[in-house]
Scaffold this motif. Structure first.
Motif, PDB file in Angstrom:
ATOM      1  N   VAL A   1       6.260  10.541   0.843  1.00  0.00           N
ATOM      2  CA  VAL A   1       6.089  11.480   1.948  1.00  0.00           C
ATOM      3  C   VAL A   1       6.456  12.864   1.431  1.00  0.00           C
ATOM      4  O   VAL A   1       7.520  13.058   0.856  1.00  0.00           O
ATOM      5  CB  VAL A   1       6.990  11.104   3.150  1.00  0.00           C
TER       6      VAL A   1
ATOM      7  N   ARG B   1       5.659  16.695   7.644  1.00  0.00           N
ATOM      8  CA  ARG B   1       5.588  15.783   6.513  1.00  0.00           C
ATOM      9  C   ARG B   1       4.268  15.022   6.541  1.00  0.00           C
ATOM     10  O   ARG B   1       3.711  14.765   7.593  1.00  0.00           O
ATOM     11  CB  ARG B   1       6.759  14.809   6.580  1.00  0.00           C
ATOM     12  N   ARG B   2       3.748  14.688   5.340  1.00  0.00           N
ATOM     13  CA  ARG B   2       2.530  13.891   5.255  1.00  0.00           C
ATOM     14  C   ARG B   2       2.687  12.864   4.146  1.00  0.00           C
ATOM     15  O   ARG B   2       3.418  13.073   3.188  1.00  0.00           O
ATOM     16  CB  ARG B   2       1.310  14.755   4.994  1.00  0.00           C
ATOM     17  N   ARG B   3       1.971  11.763   4.316  1.00  0.00           N
ATOM     18  CA  ARG B   3       2.006  10.707   3.308  1.00  0.00           C
ATOM     19  C   ARG B   3       1.258  11.161   2.067  1.00  0.00           C
ATOM     20  O   ARG B   3       0.203  11.769   2.155  1.00  0.00           O
ATOM     21  CB  ARG B   3       1.385   9.434   3.859  1.00  0.00           C
TER      22      ARG B   3
ATOM     23  N   GLU C   1      -3.914  -1.028   9.069  1.00  0.00           N
ATOM     24  CA  GLU C   1      -3.876   0.306   8.473  1.00  0.00           C
ATOM     25  C   GLU C   1      -5.266   0.915   8.382  1.00  0.00           C
ATOM     26  O   GLU C   1      -6.244   0.221   8.139  1.00  0.00           O
ATOM     27  CB  GLU C   1      -3.281   0.237   7.066  1.00  0.00           C
TER      28      GLU C   1
ATOM     29  N   TYR D   1      -7.585   3.994   6.427  1.00  0.00           N
ATOM     30  CA  TYR D   1      -7.635   4.753   5.186  1.00  0.00           C
ATOM     31  C   TYR D   1      -8.856   5.658   5.176  1.00  0.00           C
ATOM     32  O   TYR D   1      -9.859   5.369   5.814  1.00  0.00           O
ATOM     33  CB  TYR D   1      -7.731   3.808   3.977  1.00  0.00           C
TER      34      TYR D   1
ATOM     35  N   ARG E   1      -6.639   7.136   0.739  1.00  0.00           N
ATOM     36  CA  ARG E   1      -5.408   7.738   1.263  1.00  0.00           C
ATOM     37  C   ARG E   1      -5.188   7.190   2.671  1.00  0.00           C
ATOM     38  O   ARG E   1      -6.123   7.127   3.467  1.00  0.00           O
ATOM     39  CB  ARG E   1      -5.543   9.259   1.346  1.00  0.00           C
TER      40      ARG E   1
ATOM     41  N   GLU F   1      -4.233   7.031   6.548  1.00  0.00           N
ATOM     42  CA  GLU F   1      -4.244   7.985   7.658  1.00  0.00           C
ATOM     43  C   GLU F   1      -3.033   7.729   8.537  1.00  0.00           C
ATOM     44  O   GLU F   1      -2.591   6.601   8.682  1.00  0.00           O
ATOM     45  CB  GLU F   1      -5.528   7.837   8.469  1.00  0.00           C
ATOM     46  N   GLU F   2      -2.522   8.782   9.099  1.00  0.00           N
ATOM     47  CA  GLU F   2      -1.354   8.671   9.989  1.00  0.00           C
ATOM     48  C   GLU F   2      -1.751   8.090  11.325  1.00  0.00           C
ATOM     49  O   GLU F   2      -2.779   8.338  11.845  1.00  0.00           O
ATOM     50  CB  GLU F   2      -0.736  10.053  10.197  1.00  0.00           C
TER      51      GLU F   2
END
Length: 103
Positions: A42, A49-51, A76, A78, A100, A102-103
């Motif tokens: 993170v 904050r981002r992953r 999840e 992506y 990647r 996604e939140e």
């Protein structure tokens, strides 16, 4: 490499993925582990904050990926950052991609 090896492995050990347009298939989706001193998953940004973690995608030849596609694997979601067809001889064996979360 024989063309029928990966489809057999995907059927036995892969996970089902669903693309945004409804297409489904089997793939391996695994985290890419960093080998550096800085291994934060993170990162701080001006907006919060981002992953920063990434995932490797190896999927069936029948399920082509494109940059920007969104897919779901389990619970999840992506986004495809990079994708490429892998050929054996003159035929597509499977798809390689970088994802990647996604939140």
């Amino acid at each position: 490499m024989r063309r029928n090896v990966l489809p057999g492995l995907l059927r036995r050990y892969g996970r089902q993925v669903v693309l945004e347009d409804g297409r489904t298939g089997m793939a391996f989706v695994q985290p890419i582990l960093e080998r550096s001193e800085r291994s934060d998953q993170v990162l701080p940004t001006p907006l919060g904050r981002r992953r920063a973690d990434r995932f490797l995608y190896l999927g069936a030849a029948e399920l082509p990926l494109r940059w920007g596609d969104r897919l779901r694997c389990g619970e999840e979601y992506y986004r495809v950052c990079s994708a490429q067809a892998i050929y054996v001889g003159g035929a597509v064996s499977h798809w390689w991609g970088m994802l990647r979360p996604e939140e």
